[in-house]
Write an enzyme that holds these catalytic residues in place. Structure first.
Site, mmCIF file in Angstrom:
data_model
loop_
_atom_site.group_PDB
_atom_site.id
_atom_site.type_symbol
_atom_site.label_atom_id
_atom_site.label_comp_id
_atom_site.label_asym_id
_atom_site.label_seq_id
_atom_site.Cartn_x
_atom_site.Cartn_y
_atom_site.Cartn_z
ATOM 1 N N ASP A 173 0.851 -1.185 0.000
ATOM 2 C CA ASP A 173 0.000 0.000 0.000
ATOM 3 C C ASP A 173 0.893 1.243 0.000
ATOM 4 O O ASP A 173 1.739 1.387 -0.874
ATOM 5 C CB ASP A 173 -0.949 -0.066 1.212
ATOM 6 C CG ASP A 173 -1.981 1.036 1.252
ATOM 7 O OD1 ASP A 173 -2.941 0.968 0.480
ATOM 8 O OD2 ASP A 173 -1.820 1.964 2.056
ATOM 9 N N TYR A 285 -1.606 11.385 2.497
ATOM 10 C CA TYR A 285 -2.547 11.650 1.401
ATOM 11 C C TYR A 285 -2.571 13.134 1.044
ATOM 12 O O TYR A 285 -2.746 13.489 -0.127
ATOM 13 C CB TYR A 285 -3.947 11.187 1.795
ATOM 14 C CG TYR A 285 -4.084 9.694 1.894
ATOM 15 C CD1 TYR A 285 -4.386 8.919 0.780
ATOM 16 C CD2 TYR A 285 -3.901 9.045 3.118
ATOM 17 C CE1 TYR A 285 -4.508 7.534 0.867
ATOM 18 C CE2 TYR A 285 -4.017 7.665 3.216
ATOM 19 C CZ TYR A 285 -4.316 6.915 2.085
ATOM 20 O OH TYR A 285 -4.427 5.558 2.176
ATOM 21 N N HIS A 340 -7.081 -6.613 -0.411
ATOM 22 C CA HIS A 340 -6.018 -5.612 -0.439
ATOM 23 C C HIS A 340 -4.982 -5.865 0.657
ATOM 24 O O HIS A 340 -3.810 -5.548 0.491
ATOM 25 C CB HIS A 340 -6.636 -4.216 -0.252
ATOM 26 C CG HIS A 340 -5.648 -3.103 -0.203
ATOM 27 N ND1 HIS A 340 -4.996 -2.628 -1.322
ATOM 28 C CD2 HIS A 340 -5.174 -2.368 0.842
ATOM 29 C CE1 HIS A 340 -4.175 -1.643 -0.980
ATOM 30 N NE2 HIS A 340 -4.262 -1.469 0.327
#
Length: 369
Positions: A173, A285, A340
């Site tokens: 990730d 982010y 994921h």
């Protein structure tokens, strides 16, 4: 006349570039506003259905026993002189053996690599880091401290302060994104690169901008640009969003996977329920668009890319396209039915595939720097 035409052409190119940049940021903030409206509607619905539970959350004061499991390794700290930051990591395996460095994603921390720490400590010095802003590592204030170049430099500093000049780098990730960038900028420091459920950075940006379906799946990127509100939403209903990510049928580990125990889940609750624990991770982010476009793109190290077929956040096509940027051996393995959260979902399969990749072209004992 020729000079006039040249100046006119340069002016046109500059205006076109500015329009493209403005268009890109207009898209970012428009989508941010759209997704925020959806989140507000969900919050309103939660208040209507469970008004008392919505604004209740508990700060966990005691770490669950699994975080102090000695079979996983020893808790250590390293302070980087250049940045002044202290990083927490868990290490196992003999000192002096080749370094295998693990970088986690969001919302995770070193514990997400527990299955791999046990598996690879026989042949490697295995180190799972709490990355900048996570867990017991330092949390610098201000989103500007989470630029991608800083995060990449953190990896370089940690490797060197551990006494190594090369490593086998494993990332998932966000940790995968940083691992890609580290391999691009410091190829001499990567023996082999192993990435789980994260495409090459250029592939991710290009593909997302040209595929509305992936843009929808990445909508949380835009929501996280807001200050404070995303942190608040994660606390709603006692961090229900984090539990949902790992356990729901849509995004979580499937029935055939190695599902998180209640103690495992409590470990995540313990880390992310601490005051301010979510701001650092979300700042990743908030700086995600700062590295666009990449000036360097080629990866010169051998690469293993592992991909969970049921990834709810990233489309599988990006895994295939990533091979275009690898100038060395590239292996892609799609793991059927996996989510994921690949290294936790299917640890046995992941570990076997990593061993196979490590043995390619060299004996299992021949990992010395």
């Amino acid at each position: 006349m020729a000079r006039l035409l040249r100046n006119l052409l340069l002016f046109t190119v500059r205006v076109t570039l500015k329009i493209r940049v403005l268009g890109f940021w207009a898209l970012v903030y428009s989508y941010c506003a759209f997704y925020t409206c959806i989140v507000l509607l969900k919050l309103l619905w939660s208040i209507i259905i469970t008004p008392l539970k919505t604004f209740q959350w508990v700060i966990r004061e005691n770490a669950p026993a699994c975080l102090n499991d000695t079979s996983l390794g020893t808790h250590c700290y390293v302070r980087i002189k250049e940045s002044g930051l202290r990083f927490h990591y868990v290490a196992a395996g003999e000192r002096g053996k080749p370094l295998m460095l693990f970088l986690h994603g969001f919302p995770e921390f070193w514990f997400s690599w527990r299955h791999q720490l046990r598996e690879f400590k026989s042949e490697f010095r295995v180190v799972a880091v709490d990355m900048r802003g996570y867990g017991e590592s330092d949390v610098p204030a201000g989103r500007e401290h989470y630029r991608l170049d800083y995060l990449v430099t953190d990896v370089k500093d940690i490797v060197e302060y551990l006494g190594y000049n090369r490593c086998f780098l494993v990332g998932h990730d966000w940790g995968g994104m940083i691992a890609w960038l580290f391999a691009i900028h410091y190829p001499e420091m990567v023996n082999k690169l192993i990435v789980l459920n994260c495409p090459h950075p250029t592939v991710f940006t290009d593909y997302t901008l040209h595929h509305p379906s992936q843009l929808m799946k990445s909508s949380y990127f835009f929501f996280f640009q807001l200050p404070r509100f995303p942190e608040f939403m994660f606390t709603v209903n006692d961090f229900k969003a984090i539990k949902y990510l790992f356990t729901s049928q849509t995004t979580g580990i499937g029935r055939k996977g190695c599902r998180l125990t209640s103690e495992d889940m409590e470990a995540y609750m313990y880390v992310f329920s601490q005051p301010g624990a979510l701001t650092g991770p979300l700042n990743y982010y908030r700086n995600a668009f700062s590295f666009l476009p990449l000036k360097q793109q080629e990866v010169k190290s051998p690469v293993l890319l592992l991909w969970g077929e049921r990834d709810a956040f990233l489309e599988q096509e990006m895994a295939e396209i990533s091979r275009l940027y690898i100038k060395n051996h590239f292996r892609l393995n799609i793991i059927s039915g996996a989510s994921h959260w690949l290294q936790q979902d299917q640890p046995d399969i992941v570990n076997t595939l990593i061993w196979t990749f490590l043995k390619e072209g060299e004996s299992r004992k021949n990992y010395r720097n």
